[in-house]
Scaffold this motif. Structure first.
Motif, mmCIF file in Angstrom:
data_model
loop_
_atom_site.group_PDB
_atom_site.id
_atom_site.type_symbol
_atom_site.label_atom_id
_atom_site.label_comp_id
_atom_site.label_asym_id
_atom_site.label_seq_id
_atom_site.Cartn_x
_atom_site.Cartn_y
_atom_site.Cartn_z
ATOM 1 N N PHE A 364 -23.403 -28.372 -0.106
ATOM 2 C CA PHE A 364 -23.973 -28.599 -1.439
ATOM 3 C C PHE A 364 -22.844 -28.705 -2.443
ATOM 4 C CE2 PHE A 364 -24.147 -23.935 -0.958
ATOM 5 C CZ PHE A 364 -23.468 -23.508 -2.091
ATOM 6 N N THR A 365 -23.102 -29.507 -3.480
ATOM 7 C CA THR A 365 -22.074 -29.776 -4.487
ATOM 8 C C THR A 365 -22.682 -29.767 -5.878
ATOM 9 O OG1 THR A 365 -20.819 -31.184 -2.949
ATOM 10 C CG2 THR A 365 -20.335 -31.418 -5.300
ATOM 11 N N PHE A 366 -22.140 -28.932 -6.753
ATOM 12 C CA PHE A 366 -22.466 -28.973 -8.180
ATOM 13 C C PHE A 366 -21.374 -29.800 -8.854
ATOM 14 C CE2 PHE A 366 -24.850 -25.350 -6.812
ATOM 15 C CZ PHE A 366 -25.928 -25.246 -7.681
ATOM 16 N N ASP A 367 -21.734 -30.896 -9.490
ATOM 17 C CA ASP A 367 -20.764 -31.789 -10.106
ATOM 18 C C ASP A 367 -21.022 -31.897 -11.606
ATOM 19 O OD1 ASP A 367 -18.870 -33.707 -10.705
ATOM 20 O OD2 ASP A 367 -19.963 -35.365 -9.751
ATOM 21 N N ASP A 368 -20.244 -31.125 -12.371
ATOM 22 C CA ASP A 368 -20.340 -31.160 -13.838
ATOM 23 C C ASP A 368 -21.780 -30.907 -14.305
ATOM 24 O OD1 ASP A 368 -19.172 -31.391 -16.365
ATOM 25 O OD2 ASP A 368 -19.671 -33.521 -16.526
ATOM 26 N N LEU A 410 -30.408 -24.806 -7.233
ATOM 27 C CA LEU A 410 -30.237 -25.091 -5.808
ATOM 28 C C LEU A 410 -31.571 -25.044 -5.075
ATOM 29 C CD1 LEU A 410 -28.209 -25.700 -3.574
ATOM 30 C CD2 LEU A 410 -27.887 -23.236 -3.261
ATOM 31 N N LEU A 411 -32.491 -24.198 -5.548
ATOM 32 C CA LEU A 411 -33.826 -24.111 -4.948
ATOM 33 C C LEU A 411 -34.763 -25.213 -5.451
ATOM 34 C CD1 LEU A 411 -34.384 -20.254 -5.079
ATOM 35 C CD2 LEU A 411 -34.220 -21.648 -3.018
ATOM 36 N N GLY A 412 -34.284 -26.022 -6.397
ATOM 37 C CA GLY A 412 -35.123 -27.098 -6.917
ATOM 38 C C GLY A 412 -36.198 -26.625 -7.869
ATOM 39 N N LEU A 413 -36.071 -25.380 -8.376
ATOM 40 C CA LEU A 413 -37.066 -24.882 -9.324
ATOM 41 C C LEU A 413 -36.903 -25.540 -10.693
ATOM 42 C CD1 LEU A 413 -36.975 -21.092 -8.373
ATOM 43 C CD2 LEU A 413 -38.629 -22.823 -7.668
ATOM 44 N N TYR A 414 -35.703 -26.003 -10.988
ATOM 45 C CA TYR A 414 -35.411 -26.747 -12.211
ATOM 46 C C TYR A 414 -34.497 -27.911 -11.841
ATOM 47 C CZ TYR A 414 -36.997 -22.407 -14.409
ATOM 48 O OH TYR A 414 -37.732 -21.311 -14.772
ATOM 49 N N GLN A 415 -34.473 -28.908 -12.705
ATOM 50 C CA GLN A 415 -33.591 -30.060 -12.515
ATOM 51 C C GLN A 415 -32.421 -29.960 -13.496
ATOM 52 O OE1 GLN A 415 -34.178 -32.756 -10.215
ATOM 53 N NE2 GLN A 415 -35.582 -31.190 -9.452
ATOM 54 N N PRO A 416 -31.203 -30.324 -13.060
ATOM 55 C CA PRO A 416 -30.066 -30.286 -13.996
ATOM 56 C C PRO A 416 -30.339 -31.137 -15.229
ATOM 57 C CG PRO A 416 -29.305 -30.638 -11.736
ATOM 58 C CD PRO A 416 -30.805 -30.767 -11.717
ATOM 59 N N THR A 417 -29.911 -30.605 -16.382
ATOM 60 C CA THR A 417 -30.035 -31.379 -17.615
ATOM 61 C C THR A 417 -29.027 -32.513 -17.632
ATOM 62 O OG1 THR A 417 -30.717 -29.346 -18.761
ATOM 63 C CG2 THR A 417 -30.059 -31.213 -20.134
ATOM 64 N N LYS A 418 -27.825 -32.198 -17.164
ATOM 65 C CA LYS A 418 -26.762 -33.203 -17.040
ATOM 66 C C LYS A 418 -26.004 -32.935 -15.742
ATOM 67 C CE LYS A 418 -25.941 -33.678 -22.046
ATOM 68 N NZ LYS A 418 -24.934 -33.479 -23.141
ATOM 69 N N GLY A 419 -25.278 -33.934 -15.286
ATOM 70 C CA GLY A 419 -24.494 -33.778 -14.070
ATOM 71 C C GLY A 419 -25.330 -34.040 -12.821
ATOM 72 N N ASN A 420 -24.696 -33.843 -11.671
ATOM 73 C CA ASN A 420 -25.344 -34.126 -10.393
ATOM 74 C C ASN A 420 -25.277 -32.923 -9.467
ATOM 75 O OD1 ASN A 420 -25.916 -36.977 -10.870
ATOM 76 N ND2 ASN A 420 -23.694 -37.278 -10.734
ATOM 77 N N LEU A 421 -26.344 -32.738 -8.715
ATOM 78 C CA LEU A 421 -26.395 -31.702 -7.688
ATOM 79 C C LEU A 421 -26.762 -32.386 -6.378
ATOM 80 C CD1 LEU A 421 -26.488 -28.849 -6.513
ATOM 81 C CD2 LEU A 421 -28.795 -28.608 -7.459
ATOM 82 N N HIS A 426 -27.539 -35.528 -0.130
ATOM 83 C CA HIS A 426 -28.579 -36.191 -0.920
ATOM 84 C C HIS A 426 -28.591 -35.658 -2.343
ATOM 85 C CE1 HIS A 426 -30.581 -37.961 2.670
ATOM 86 N NE2 HIS A 426 -30.150 -36.849 3.265
ATOM 87 N N ASP A 427 -28.746 -36.567 -3.299
ATOM 88 C CA ASP A 427 -28.945 -36.142 -4.682
ATOM 89 C C ASP A 427 -30.325 -35.510 -4.792
ATOM 90 O OD1 ASP A 427 -29.537 -36.166 -7.566
ATOM 91 O OD2 ASP A 427 -27.726 -37.395 -7.723
ATOM 92 N N VAL A 428 -30.402 -34.346 -5.452
ATOM 93 C CA VAL A 428 -31.691 -33.639 -5.530
ATOM 94 C C VAL A 428 -32.754 -34.458 -6.251
ATOM 95 C CG1 VAL A 428 -30.690 -31.324 -5.376
ATOM 96 C CG2 VAL A 428 -30.945 -32.411 -7.625
ATOM 97 N N ASP A 429 -32.334 -35.392 -7.103
ATOM 98 C CA ASP A 429 -33.303 -36.243 -7.792
ATOM 99 C C ASP A 429 -34.034 -37.171 -6.824
ATOM 100 O OD1 ASP A 429 -32.653 -35.160 -10.225
ATOM 101 O OD2 ASP A 429 -31.145 -36.678 -10.713
ATOM 102 N N ALA A 433 -39.418 -31.952 -3.560
ATOM 103 C CA ALA A 433 -39.173 -30.511 -3.678
ATOM 104 C C ALA A 433 -39.353 -29.824 -2.329
ATOM 105 C CB ALA A 433 -40.128 -29.913 -4.715
ATOM 106 N N ALA A 434 -40.334 -30.285 -1.538
ATOM 107 C CA ALA A 434 -40.596 -29.670 -0.240
ATOM 108 C C ALA A 434 -39.406 -29.838 0.696
ATOM 109 C CB ALA A 434 -41.855 -30.280 0.373
ATOM 110 N N ARG A 435 -38.828 -31.033 0.736
ATOM 111 C CA ARG A 435 -37.699 -31.290 1.648
ATOM 112 C C ARG A 435 -36.474 -30.485 1.228
ATOM 113 N NH1 ARG A 435 -36.086 -35.690 5.021
ATOM 114 N NH2 ARG A 435 -35.198 -34.570 6.798
ATOM 115 N N LEU A 436 -36.242 -30.389 -0.078
ATOM 116 C CA LEU A 436 -35.104 -29.610 -0.566
ATOM 117 C C LEU A 436 -35.270 -28.140 -0.217
ATOM 118 C CD1 LEU A 436 -32.555 -29.095 -2.257
ATOM 119 C CD2 LEU A 436 -33.994 -29.105 -4.306
ATOM 120 N N ARG A 437 -36.441 -27.576 -0.514
ATOM 121 C CA ARG A 437 -36.644 -26.145 -0.305
ATOM 122 C C ARG A 437 -36.730 -25.787 1.169
ATOM 123 N NH1 ARG A 437 -40.921 -26.440 -5.209
ATOM 124 N NH2 ARG A 437 -39.356 -26.744 -6.826
#
Length: 634
Positions: A364-368, A410-421, A426-429, A433-437
């Protein structure tokens, strides 16, 4: 009226039931309308016999035959009405199923942010009230409306045939009544909204207190809670007074208007009979017809009342149904509830994403990444880090510094306001939600168990797991021994939120649950912070087993538990302050190095500062006196 249209729209899938109700209503209305004609013939026959125009014996045979016909019509009417009632009852139960399932599906598909501003008891109360009022209205509608309409049309046609001014007088009843009702509705609904708010708040608080009774009793808050509860119900009663006064005042005017119109109708019938235009039988029949017309008019009062309650009570229900779902929600969650004849839902476990074959690829990668719960108030800003297969990453920072927010992202409970996860390439966007969790296992600070058996709780993430699989993960989680000590073993009912288990036992069941899910990514959100030292050691042994070969993100409450991680990330007011190995950060003089010094200090000030970062002093324990391996019995 908009809410009423939505209610009807939600019930449109029930058209076969409506068709059955319409057919039985038509037959029932026809049989009911036969009664006045039979009575008319019997009356005229009796009058003619008494006047000597017909032989008594012949008249007796005639009226007895008419009585038999009346008996048959009444009996058939009873049978038909009960068949219609049965169809209506089944229809209403199906409607309840549809509305409840859609509401639950909607709640399950809403983002976590929706629940941040809701009270659980209010959500439940809203469902109960809405379903009750909607089903009450549609039941009265289906059981009475079609019969009422058919009867009214027939009565107007028959009275017009005999004397058209009678039909005009009867027809006037309905616009007068609807006009007076329209004057009532708007103000009545305003009162109803206030009453619903009182009920929602009171019942929401009620559910909260019942769920946390131990806290309420510990703080001697029973009287305070009762006072708050009773105040809202007093508000409910005080709002009912002007609401009821308004309704019944207007109902008095409606009754007076109807009495005046019926006076005119009866006067015309009596006058026409005296003038010889109607026979005695005709008069009796027309009076019966008018009496039958009275019932629909009065029934309209009940239906309007039910409709108003349905509109007022369902407004919040439909507000929930109009909420935006999670951007990445699995559409089958909603689509599966649209048909009336739902097939068995596919509950096959969603498979996690595949782990990249290349070990150098990040898991997993948090990017900005920036995130704000409220606009222009970011909790984390520009956070960037990644973790590869098997690596352990620990988050360190003051309470409220953004650690749990990163976990929620990381759990997909919220979406990043800016940046990419990105998760597993795979980009979480782009993920549901089911596949991510399904790709992330988690052990929270609170175990969050459900009522049911220990076995069911362990298998919560894999409901088709075999008994052998459940026992295997329980052993690895250091839970098998205490489970076996219960008389019912794995089939032990643990009660709501696992109340029959101690803190350490619940947490080991949670570890086993995450183990059985077997997700490639693991999140430990202060998984042992609420435990005493003895329990923590038992749970930590299970966590070490759980972390094997998994990429783990850890929020810890003791520095000793993160001494062997691969990377420590320190956060300062939502911004990454430093990043590195425990050994490397211990010499930089940064937050982690300062915390290490504080752990060796015995001063109260240093301990307080340590707790600001969510850490306990290594010598502290939550409660040394509790034996967490003790079996809790009834």
């Amino acid at each position: 009226m908009n809410s009423l249209a939505k209610i009807i729209k939600n019930a449109q899938a029930l058209w076969p039931f409506y068709l059955g109700v319409i057919i039985t209503s038509a037959i029932g209305a026809a049989l009911a309308l036969a009664s006045p004609f039979i009575v008319r013939e019997a009356t005229d026959t009796i009058v003619q016999a008494l006047n000597g125009d017909e032989v008594i014996r012949t008249a007796l045979i005639t009226v007895l035959g008419l009585a038999v016909i009346l008996l048959v019509a009444d009996a058939l009417g009873g049978v038909v009405n009960n068949i219609g009632g049965y169809i209506g009852d089944v229809m209403i139960s199906r409607l309840r199923q549809i509305l409840s399932t859609r509401y639950y599906a909607k709640l399950l598909s809403l983002p976590q942010g929706y629940y941040d501003n809701q009270v659980t008891g209010t959500i439940i109360a809203r469902l109960d009230r809405s379903i009750m009022f909607i089903t009450q209205f549609l039941q009265s509608f289906s059981n009475n409306f079609f019969t009422m309409i058919i009867q009214v049309i027939a009565i107007l046609a028959i009275t017009a045939f005999y004397y058209w001014p009678l039909a005009i007088l009867l027809a006037i009843l309905f616009p007068i009544y609807m006009w007076l009702t329209a004057l009532t509705s708007k103000r009545w609904l305003k009162f109803e909204k206030v009453k619903n708010e009182h009920i929602d708040i009171a019942n929401g608080r009620f559910a909260e207190v019942v769920g946390q009774m131990k806290v309420a009793k510990s703080f001697v808050a029973e009287i305070r809670e009762l006072d708050v509860f009773s105040k809202h119900y007093r508000g409910y009663v005080s709002t009912t007074r002007p609401q009821s006064r308004w309704w019944h005042t207007m109902d008095t005017f409606r009754s007076l208007a109807l009495a005046v119109v019926f006076f005119g109708i009866y006067a015309v019938i009596f006058w026409r009979t005296l003038e010889g235009h109607f026979s005695i039988g005709d008069m009796v029949m027309l009076i019966q017809m008018v009496t039958m017309a009275k019932q629909p008019v009065f029934m309209m009062s009940w239906m309007v009342d039910s409709a108003q309650r349905a509109i007022g009570g369902s407004r919040e229900y439909f507000e929930v149904m109009e909420q935006e779902v999670e951007p990445t929600v699995d559409r089958t969650l909603i689509d599966a509830t649209r048909a009336i004849h739902e097939p068995e839902l596919d509950i096959t476990q969603v498979q996690p994403l595949e782990v990249p074959a290349d070990p150098s690829e990040p898991i997993f990668t948090f990017d900005d990444v920036t995130f704000a719960y409220e606009e222009d108030k970011p909790v984390i800003q520009g956070v960037s880090f990644s973790a590869r297969k098997g690596e352990k990453v620990a988050l360190v920072g003051e309470s409220g510094g953004g650690k749990s927010t990163l976990v929620n992202l990381l759990l997909g409970l919220y979406q990043p306001t800016k940046g990419n996860l990105e998760v597993l390439g795979h980009d979480v966007d782009e993920l549901t939600a089911a596949r991510l969790r399904a790709s992330v296992g988690v052990v929270f600070q609170e175990a969050f168990l459900f009522s049911g058996t220990i076995s069911e709780n362990i298998a919560y993430g894999k409901p088709d797991a075999s008994e052998e699989e459940i026992i295997e993960v329980a052993k690895r989680a250091n839970a098998h021994e205490f489970i076996q000590a219960f008389p019912d073993g794995y089939n032990t009912i643990i009660g709501e939120r696992g109340l029959r288990l101690s803190g350490g036992q619940k947490q080991r069941v949670a570890v086993a649950r995450a183990m059985l899910k077997d997700a490639p990514i693991l999140v430990l959100d202060e998984a042992t912070s609420a435990l005493d030292t003895k329990s923590e050691r038992a749970v930590q042994a299970g966590l070490e087993e759980l972390m094997k070969d998994r990429t783990t993100l850890i929020i810890a409450h003791r520095l000793s538990t993160i001494a062997n991680v691969d990377t420590i990330i320190t956060l300062d007011k939502g911004v990454v302050d430093e990043m590195g190995s425990p050994a490397g950060l211990s010499t930089t003089g940064g937050i982690y190095a300062q915390l290490l010094k504080l752990t060796s200090s015995a001063s109260a000030a240093d301990r307080a500062r340590l707790k600001k970062y969510g850490f306990s002093h290594e010598s502290e324990s939550a409660d040394e006196s509790i034996d967490e391996d003790e079996v809790v019995e009834d």
